[in-house]
Structure formats: structure tokens, C-alpha cells
Design a protein around this motif. Structure first.
Motif, PDB file in Angstrom:
ATOM      1  N   GLY A 108    -120.883  90.025   8.594  1.00 19.16           N
ATOM      2  CA  GLY A 108    -120.244  90.140   7.656  1.00 19.16           C
ATOM      3  C   GLY A 108    -120.383  90.474   6.621  1.00 19.16           C
ATOM      4  N   HIS A 109    -119.415  91.305   5.189  1.00 23.07           N
ATOM      5  CA  HIS A 109    -119.665  91.510   4.014  1.00 23.07           C
ATOM      6  C   HIS A 109    -119.970  89.596   3.363  1.00 23.07           C
ATOM      7  CE1 HIS A 109    -119.934  93.943   0.345  1.00 23.07           C
ATOM      8  NE2 HIS A 109    -119.223  93.057  -0.195  1.00 23.07           N
ATOM      9  N   VAL A 110    -121.172  89.555   2.679  1.00 22.77           N
ATOM     10  CA  VAL A 110    -121.514  88.592   1.510  1.00 22.77           C
ATOM     11  C   VAL A 110    -121.172  89.239   0.275  1.00 22.77           C
ATOM     12  CG1 VAL A 110    -124.011  87.697   1.074  1.00 22.77           C
ATOM     13  CG2 VAL A 110    -124.142  88.683   2.852  1.00 22.77           C
ATOM     14  N   THR A 111    -120.495  88.110  -0.595  1.00 24.46           N
ATOM     15  CA  THR A 111    -120.270  87.757  -1.849  1.00 24.46           C
ATOM     16  C   THR A 111    -120.575  86.293  -2.116  1.00 24.46           C
ATOM     17  OG1 THR A 111    -117.924  86.413  -1.573  1.00 24.46           O
ATOM     18  CG2 THR A 111    -118.428  88.700  -1.433  1.00 24.46           C
ATOM     19  N   THR A 112    -121.080  86.852  -3.814  1.00 26.10           N
ATOM     20  CA  THR A 112    -121.559  85.615  -4.345  1.00 26.10           C
ATOM     21  C   THR A 112    -120.598  85.234  -4.843  1.00 26.10           C
ATOM     22  OG1 THR A 112    -121.686  86.705  -6.724  1.00 26.10           O
ATOM     23  CG2 THR A 112    -123.708  87.420  -5.014  1.00 26.10           C
ATOM     24  N   GLY A 113    -120.416  83.424  -4.716  1.00 24.64           N
ATOM     25  CA  GLY A 113    -120.258  82.561  -5.628  1.00 24.64           C
ATOM     26  C   GLY A 113    -119.953  82.943  -7.339  1.00 24.64           C
ATOM     27  N   THR A 114    -118.911  82.241  -7.704  1.00 25.13           N
ATOM     28  CA  THR A 114    -119.196  82.257  -9.735  1.00 25.13           C
ATOM     29  C   THR A 114    -120.031  81.336  -9.902  1.00 25.13           C
ATOM     30  OG1 THR A 114    -117.521  80.223 -10.148  1.00 25.13           O
ATOM     31  CG2 THR A 114    -116.847  82.249  -9.580  1.00 25.13           C
ATOM     32  N   ALA A 141    -111.864  78.747   4.665  1.00 21.09           N
ATOM     33  CA  ALA A 141    -111.266  80.432   5.075  1.00 21.09           C
ATOM     34  C   ALA A 141    -112.148  81.638   4.500  1.00 21.09           C
ATOM     35  CB  ALA A 141    -110.182  79.640   4.099  1.00 21.09           C
ATOM     36  N   HIS A 142    -112.915  81.444   3.251  1.00 24.67           N
ATOM     37  CA  HIS A 142    -113.696  82.391   2.601  1.00 24.67           C
ATOM     38  C   HIS A 142    -114.442  82.415   3.657  1.00 24.67           C
ATOM     39  CE1 HIS A 142    -111.598  81.398  -1.242  1.00 24.67           C
ATOM     40  NE2 HIS A 142    -111.345  80.099  -0.811  1.00 24.67           N
ATOM     41  N   GLY A 143    -115.219  81.814   4.624  1.00 26.96           N
ATOM     42  CA  GLY A 143    -116.421  82.332   5.101  1.00 26.96           C
ATOM     43  C   GLY A 143    -117.412  81.022   5.246  1.00 26.96           C
ATOM     44  N   TRP A 144    -118.519  81.698   5.670  1.00 29.54           N
ATOM     45  CA  TRP A 144    -119.843  80.426   5.482  1.00 29.54           C
ATOM     46  C   TRP A 144    -121.025  80.906   4.293  1.00 29.54           C
ATOM     47  CZ3 TRP A 144    -116.323  82.581   9.397  1.00 29.54           C
ATOM     48  CH2 TRP A 144    -116.590  81.586  10.621  1.00 29.54           C
ATOM     49  N   HIS A 145    -121.021  79.695   3.877  1.00 28.23           N
ATOM     50  CA  HIS A 145    -121.660  79.875   2.240  1.00 28.23           C
ATOM     51  C   HIS A 145    -122.789  79.307   2.813  1.00 28.23           C
ATOM     52  CE1 HIS A 145    -117.642  78.701   0.110  1.00 28.23           C
ATOM     53  NE2 HIS A 145    -117.202  79.032   1.735  1.00 28.23           N
ATOM     54  N   THR A 201    -127.875  80.509  -6.833  1.00 25.28           N
ATOM     55  CA  THR A 201    -126.729  81.205  -6.259  1.00 25.28           C
ATOM     56  C   THR A 201    -126.283  80.920  -5.302  1.00 25.28           C
ATOM     57  OG1 THR A 201    -127.616  82.819  -7.827  1.00 25.28           O
ATOM     58  CG2 THR A 201    -126.127  83.803  -5.541  1.00 25.28           C
ATOM     59  N   LEU A 202    -124.636  81.178  -5.014  1.00 23.42           N
ATOM     60  CA  LEU A 202    -124.011  80.979  -3.834  1.00 23.42           C
ATOM     61  C   LEU A 202    -122.979  81.884  -3.390  1.00 23.42           C
ATOM     62  CD1 LEU A 202    -122.665  78.285  -2.195  1.00 23.42           C
ATOM     63  CD2 LEU A 202    -120.645  78.743  -3.049  1.00 23.42           C
ATOM     64  N   TYR A 203    -124.215  82.235  -1.865  1.00 29.24           N
ATOM     65  CA  TYR A 203    -123.339  83.649  -0.834  1.00 29.24           C
ATOM     66  C   TYR A 203    -122.573  83.125  -0.044  1.00 29.24           C
ATOM     67  CZ  TYR A 203    -127.853  85.247  -3.259  1.00 29.24           C
ATOM     68  OH  TYR A 203    -128.772  85.878  -4.115  1.00 29.24           O
ATOM     69  N   VAL A 204    -121.264  83.988   0.172  1.00 30.50           N
ATOM     70  CA  VAL A 204    -120.439  83.326   0.955  1.00 30.50           C
ATOM     71  C   VAL A 204    -120.212  84.960   1.897  1.00 30.50           C
ATOM     72  CG1 VAL A 204    -117.222  83.209   2.134  1.00 30.50           C
ATOM     73  CG2 VAL A 204    -118.801  82.688  -0.541  1.00 30.50           C
ATOM     74  N   VAL A 205    -120.315  85.178   3.303  1.00 34.65           N
ATOM     75  CA  VAL A 205    -120.554  85.704   4.499  1.00 34.65           C
ATOM     76  C   VAL A 205    -119.043  85.775   4.428  1.00 34.65           C
ATOM     77  CG1 VAL A 205    -121.453  86.358   6.444  1.00 34.65           C
ATOM     78  CG2 VAL A 205    -122.805  85.955   5.702  1.00 34.65           C
ATOM     79  N   GLU A 206    -118.247  86.941   4.707  1.00 41.95           N
ATOM     80  CA  GLU A 206    -116.879  87.341   5.035  1.00 41.95           C
ATOM     81  C   GLU A 206    -116.536  87.776   6.132  1.00 41.95           C
ATOM     82  OE1 GLU A 206    -115.402  89.582   1.119  1.00 41.95           O
ATOM     83  OE2 GLU A 206    -115.452  88.072   0.987  1.00 41.95           O
ATOM     84  N   PRO A 207    -116.678  87.255   7.708  1.00 43.24           N
ATOM     85  CA  PRO A 207    -117.017  87.590   9.290  1.00 43.24           C
ATOM     86  C   PRO A 207    -115.793  88.593   9.300  1.00 43.24           C
ATOM     87  CG  PRO A 207    -115.536  85.524   8.619  1.00 43.24           C
ATOM     88  CD  PRO A 207    -115.957  85.839   7.389  1.00 43.24           C
ATOM     89  N   ALA A 208    -116.839  90.067   9.364  1.00 43.68           N
ATOM     90  CA  ALA A 208    -116.084  90.946  10.069  1.00 43.68           C
ATOM     91  C   ALA A 208    -116.459  90.629  11.423  1.00 43.68           C
ATOM     92  CB  ALA A 208    -116.808  92.134   9.747  1.00 43.68           C
ATOM     93  N   GLU A 209    -117.054  90.049  12.295  1.00 40.42           N
ATOM     94  CA  GLU A 209    -117.059  89.211  13.514  1.00 40.42           C
ATOM     95  C   GLU A 209    -117.786  87.753  14.276  1.00 40.42           C
ATOM     96  OE1 GLU A 209    -120.185  92.439  15.849  1.00 40.42           O
ATOM     97  OE2 GLU A 209    -118.574  94.345  15.348  1.00 40.42           O
ATOM     98  N   VAL A 210    -117.735  87.387  14.772  1.00 43.02           N
ATOM     99  CA  VAL A 210    -117.899  86.038  14.879  1.00 43.02           C
ATOM    100  C   VAL A 210    -117.402  85.623  16.220  1.00 43.02           C
ATOM    101  CG1 VAL A 210    -117.499  83.788  14.895  1.00 43.02           C
ATOM    102  CG2 VAL A 210    -116.491  84.938  12.910  1.00 43.02           C
ATOM    103  N   GLU A 211    -118.835  85.498  16.740  1.00 38.33           N
ATOM    104  CA  GLU A 211    -119.211  85.799  18.991  1.00 38.33           C
ATOM    105  C   GLU A 211    -119.043  84.375  19.116  1.00 38.33           C
ATOM    106  OE1 GLU A 211    -122.273  86.569  22.491  1.00 38.33           O
ATOM    107  OE2 GLU A 211    -122.060  88.617  20.811  1.00 38.33           O
ATOM    108  N   PHE A 212    -119.124  83.419  20.213  1.00 41.86           N
ATOM    109  CA  PHE A 212    -119.248  82.840  20.272  1.00 41.86           C
ATOM    110  C   PHE A 212    -119.856  82.770  22.025  1.00 41.86           C
ATOM    111  CE2 PHE A 212    -116.046  81.170  17.359  1.00 41.86           C
ATOM    112  CZ  PHE A 212    -116.336  80.159  16.427  1.00 41.86           C
TER     113      PHE A 212
END
Length: 217
Positions: A115-121, A75-79, A178-189
């Protein structure tokens, strides 16, 4: 005609039976469909379905791309994970936006994510690394990713030391991992079709959730 061009012209794409995809049956959010397509690709024998192309840009806006491994999709995104000091780590620190691309040719399917990328702890990065293999820990302990290497012998020496430490200290930390998470703004199949009537279904995040739309192939 050169061997290269002869080989290039001889290749065919999707001239075979492919799974059907009815976009009307797609769920309201992209994650369940990704999980379904991923497990279907693995069951169909797709080699390394968990590998993906990761695209970033540097401080001057020049694009860069490489293949990395998917660590999770929730639910957070793609890691995915890497060293903070690597090229991708520096680029994401400067511009925390990325695009991901999965290609599963055994079923003629692609999934594209932006999408935007965040980092895990640091704790999450530690857990992520130590849930993997001894080889993964050894590679992380070598470090210095993307730096200039003077010779293969230097790498071999550093790798031997890292493997020894990974085997004798399985809890050893790799501080820059570092763990990165892409928080999706768009996803295409994308579902390929032998008659080139490809199906493209795009999810776009809005203030109210997700909207779905078809795209011309």
C-alpha cells in the motif's frame, strides 16, 4: 555435500499439525482477521510476532528489505517508525509505497500487505517513541541510522551518551523520528498445509470497500 547443503536439505517445513483456516468464515475486512492471527501467533509461542519484513524501492527502482517492528495496526493502516534520514526514510520520501511481510512459522501463517505510505505528525511520532522503552529512546537519540560508521568505538561513545540522556531526560525529543503508516491496498493471508494445499485469501481495496478472492498456492 557441504555442511551448508546438508543442513539445507535436512530442513522440513510444515510437516506438523497446523491450524485450519476456512476462508468462507473470514470477515469482510482484513484488519479483524490480522488481529485474530496476530494474537493467535503470540498465544502459540511465536517468537517476536510483531517483527516484519519491510520492502521499499530506491529512486532507481532497486528493491530493499529489512526487518522492523510493528507499532500498531488500526483503521488507518499498519504502523512502524524510523528516522527520516535512514535509508528506508529516504526511499519512502522518494517513493511512498511499501510492502510488509509477517511470517509466523509456529502456525504456518504469513500475512502480506501492500500500500501507500503516509507519515504521522511530529506529535504522533513523539508519543510513539516515548511510549516505548528507555532503550528505544536511547537508540533513537543516537541517530545517524544508515550512515557509514568509522569504528565500533565511535558507536559505543555515542550510545553511552544517548543512554545517559534517555535516563536523565526521558522526555527528550528525537526530531528525525518519524511514524509511518502503510495504508493497505492489498492484504493476503496465507495458511500453510502439510499436504501443500495452502490457503491463500487476498483482500483488495475497491471503490466500494474490500473484495475477497482465493489464490492458487
Amino acid at each position: 555435500m557441504t555442511d551448508f547443503h546438508r543442513a539445507l536439505r535436512s530442513l522440513r517445513v510444515w510437516d506438523t499439525d497446523l491450524p485450519s483456516f476456512d476462508p468462507a468464515s473470514a470477515p469482510p475486512e482484513p484488519l479483524p482477521l490480522f488481529h485474530d492471527w496476530f494474537t493467535a501467533a503470540a498465544a502459540a509461542g511465536q517468537t517476536e510476532p510483531h517483527t516484519l519484513s519491510l520492502a521499499t524501492v530506491d529512486e532507481e527502482g532497486r528493491p530493499d528489505v529489512r526487518t522492523v517492528m510493528l507499532h500498531d495496526a488500526d483503521a488507518h493502516g499498519w504502523h512502524f517508525a524510523s528516522h527520516a534520514g535512514s535509508a528506508k526514510g529516504r526511499q519512502l520520501a522518494a517513493r511512498p509505497e511499501a510492502a510488509l511481510g509477517f511470517y509466523w512459522p509456529v502456525q504456518g501463517r504469513q500475512v502480506r500487505i501492500r500500500g501507500h505510505v503516509t507519515t504521522g505528525t511530529p506529535e504522533e511520532a513523539y508519543e510513539d517513541l516515548h511510549a516505548r522503552t528507555t532503550g528505544a529512546l536511547a537508540a533513537a537519540l543516537v541517530g545517524r541510522q544508515s550512515e557509514v560508521l568509522d569504528s565500533p568505538d565511535t558507536l559505543a561513545e555515542a550510545s553511552e551518551a544517548a543512554w545517559h540522556r534517555a535516563e536523565t531526560e526521558p522526555d527528550a525529543p528525537a526530531p528525525t523520528w518519524t511514524l509511518y503508516v502503510v495504508e493497505p491496498a492489498e492484504v493476503e493471508f496465507f495458511q500453510g498445509d502439510a499436504r501443500r494445499r495452502h490457503v491463500r485469501l487476498r483482500y483488495r481495496r475497491t471503490a466500494d470497500g474490500w473484495t475477497r478472492e482465493l489464490l492458487w498456492p
